[in-house]
Design a protein around this motif. Sequence first.
Motif, PDB file in Angstrom:
ATOM      1  N   LYS A 194      13.920 -26.989 -19.267  1.00 42.70           N
ATOM      2  CA  LYS A 194      14.235 -25.818 -20.084  1.00 42.70           C
ATOM      3  C   LYS A 194      13.880 -24.517 -19.373  1.00 42.70           C
ATOM      4  O   LYS A 194      14.149 -23.442 -19.905  1.00 42.70           O
ATOM      5  N   PRO A 250      18.756 -25.453 -24.940  1.00 39.16           N
ATOM      6  CA  PRO A 250      18.607 -24.691 -23.686  1.00 39.16           C
ATOM      7  C   PRO A 250      19.291 -25.354 -22.491  1.00 39.16           C
ATOM      8  O   PRO A 250      19.683 -24.682 -21.539  1.00 39.16           O
ATOM      9  N   GLU A 271      11.418 -19.609 -20.254  1.00 44.29           N
ATOM     10  CA  GLU A 271      12.293 -20.548 -20.956  1.00 44.29           C
ATOM     11  C   GLU A 271      13.688 -19.944 -21.037  1.00 44.29           C
ATOM     12  O   GLU A 271      13.862 -18.809 -21.487  1.00 44.29           O
ATOM     13  N   SER A 295      17.334 -18.855 -22.002  1.00 46.27           N
ATOM     14  CA  SER A 295      18.061 -18.585 -23.247  1.00 46.27           C
ATOM     15  C   SER A 295      19.329 -17.827 -22.874  1.00 46.27           C
ATOM     16  O   SER A 295      19.424 -17.251 -21.788  1.00 46.27           O
ATOM     17  N   LYS A 296      20.283 -17.843 -23.771  1.00 46.76           N
ATOM     18  CA  LYS A 296      21.540 -17.151 -23.491  1.00 46.76           C
ATOM     19  C   LYS A 296      21.299 -15.658 -23.263  1.00 46.76           C
ATOM     20  O   LYS A 296      21.945 -15.034 -22.435  1.00 46.76           O
ATOM     21  N   ASP A 297      20.332 -15.098 -23.984  1.00 48.40           N
ATOM     22  CA  ASP A 297      20.054 -13.663 -23.890  1.00 48.40           C
ATOM     23  C   ASP A 297      19.425 -13.252 -22.555  1.00 48.40           C
ATOM     24  O   ASP A 297      19.559 -12.104 -22.140  1.00 48.40           O
TER      25      ASP A 297
END
Length: 200
Positions: free
Chosen positions: A90, A174, A40, A42-44
């Motif tokens: 996502k 997302p 999924e 994510s910015k990280d």
Amino acid sequence: LRRIRMANVKCFNLKQGINLFYIPETKFKTNYISINIHNEISKDTASLCALLSDVLGRGSEKHPTETAMSEYLQELYGAAFKVDIKRKGKDQILALSATCVNDKFLPDGEKVFEKVSEFLFDVLLQPKLNDGVFDKTYVSQEKLNLSNDIKAMINDKRTYSVWRLSELIHKDTPYAIYELGSVEDVEKITPEALYEFYQK
């Protein structure tokens, strides 16, 4: 026609979260195999996953350089190999794929499909490491390439405007995260952080 083709798809659950899809087709002269790892977005992790795909494509323990990989694939009747990042909803998908000639068309009962499959799993499971982490030179070079790819999207006015529209519409979800991440996030990645992400 599509329904008939989908009916031929065989799915085997190997383990929780790991499925094997097999599509038997006799009309092609080549075989195709792909490994798709869904994460999924994510910015990280977006930049980490994008960089991981580039670094994995540089070499494995058995074939530590792009030249060595290319030479080995040429021995297998010109098999083709690719590591890529895809986006579906996502999910950010790390995709490793290979295409090779169908064994039934090879002389003297030669087999390449199994060798190509092993090659693909070597790339994924036995990447080229130095001192227990990804090769620092490869990481450094691929960080520069990835940053340039992100900047190239920004410099393409049409693509960038479509992306910005999507980013604004889907703010704080997302869907607002670019599949390659950001230049700022790429610059922060170390070989150690990338290897830690790979292990997860």
